[in-house]
Design an enzyme around this catalytic site. Structure first.
Site, PDB file in Angstrom:
ATOM      1  N   PRO A   2      32.796-119.172  26.319  1.00 61.39           N
ATOM      2  CA  PRO A   2      33.239-118.255  27.364  1.00 61.39           C
ATOM      3  C   PRO A   2      32.943-118.766  28.764  1.00 61.39           C
ATOM      4  CG  PRO A   2      31.741-117.202  25.783  1.00 61.39           C
ATOM      5  CD  PRO A   2      31.665-118.663  25.568  1.00 61.39           C
ATOM      6  N   GLU A   3      33.983-118.878  29.563  1.00 58.54           N
ATOM      7  CA  GLU A   3      33.827-119.189  30.977  1.00 58.54           C
ATOM      8  C   GLU A   3      34.324-117.962  31.757  1.00 58.54           C
ATOM      9  OE1 GLU A   3      35.469-123.053  32.019  1.00 58.54           O
ATOM     10  OE2 GLU A   3      35.143-123.790  30.002  1.00 58.54           O
TER      11      GLU A   3
END
Length: 280
Positions: A2-3
């Site tokens: 996850p960014e």
DNA sequence: GTTTAACCCTGCACGC
DNA sequence: TGCGTGCAGGGTTAAA
């Protein structure tokens, strides 16, 4: 992993789903990795008791951190590489590597699942949020108005470092990781190792615009689920931005713009993907 | 000041 | 089939 776009998708869904709900109780699993997930707390009970009985009032995001506001307290969550927040019925079978379960008074649970345990959760008093070092050090959020063209170009000029290092530097702008920095650099037509202080004003402008555009697009597609550790949203669904990727994990495949095979370089212990033709 | 490597960890792909 | 090894990555920190 996850960014910013994935975390923002989760934030928006959490805002829709759990704001206004009251926490009945919190369970931290009695395992080594669950303790690692709440590593800033000495005891499980300390974490559990800090949240029990509180009502969720707001969901914020700073870079890749999710801030869940409760009365007087804030639950800070970082998903690390493989972390997932999952909203389920209490009756749903529990996945492996579930470390924390938050029960709501009206039913339903929010679960924190994280196989590689790089993620974490901790509770802080609202007034003490400013003392959390990781949050203090965060640079400007690229989706905020505060990321001005002036600040951006001035920092690029001053830093004298490789572009990818700068994009991934959370103290400069926060929220970009390996996937989006590669995609942004491709969109801007710039190589990962291009010195930041050797850009024309046109190139700086392209890069600035690429950051906004790629992130907005990725949010529209609900994030990227590209890896073996596939990112899943709050409901367990995959993102769809992987269909739009131009270079990330496309080593050897033809560049979507010029057909030259995409290359992979090893840089700073991370893989980096780029088109040797389109990026200078 | 910048860059590199190591660390934390698990799951998976690969070779033998 | 099964074991050992290497790799992936985010963020921090120490060393170069």
């Amino acid at each position: 992993m996850p960014e910013l776009p994935e975390v923002e998708v989760i934030r928006r869904d959490l805002e829709k789903e759990i704001v206004g709900k009251k926490i009945k109780k919190v369970e931290v699993r009695n395992t080594k990795n669950a303790m690692r997930a709440i590593r800033r707390h000495k005891r499980r009970k300390e974490f559990e008791d800090a949240l029990a009985g509180l009502k969720i009032t707001k969901i914020d995001r700073r870079g890749k951190y999710i801030l869940t506001h409760l009365n007087g307290k804030i639950l800070v969550s970082h998903l690390g590489m493989s972390g997932q927040l999952s909203l389920t019925k209490a009756s749903a079978p529990q996945e492996n590597h579930t470390h924390v379960v938050i029960h709501f008074t009206i039913g339903g649970q929010l679960r924190f699942v994280d196989p590689r345990t790089f993620g974490e959760m901790f509770v802080t008093e609202k007034g003490e949020l400013g003392e959390v070092k990781e949050l203090q050090n965060l640079g400007i959020d690229p989706l905020e108005q505060a990321l001005t063209w002036q600040y951006f170009s001035k920092t690029l000029e001053e830093k004298k470092t490789k572009l990818k290092a700068l994009l991934m530097d959370q103290k400069f702008i926060c929220g970009l990781g390996n996937i989006y920095s590669d995609e942004i650099l491709f969109a801007a037509g710039l190589r990962f190792d291009h010195p930041s202080n050797e850009l024309s004003s046109q190139e700086v402008r392209r890069l600035y615009r690429a950051i906004q555009e790629i992130l907005q697009e990725a949010i529209r597609f609900r994030g990227t689920s590209a890896d073996d550790e596939q990112y899943k949203d709050l409901y367990g669904a995959l993102g769809e931005f992987q269909t739009q990727l131009k270079v990330y994990q496309r080593e050897g495949q033809p560049c979507r713009r010029c057909r030259t095979p995409v290359e992979r370089a090893r840089w700073s212990n991370r893989s980096t993907f780029f088109c040797p033709q389109c990026q200078v």
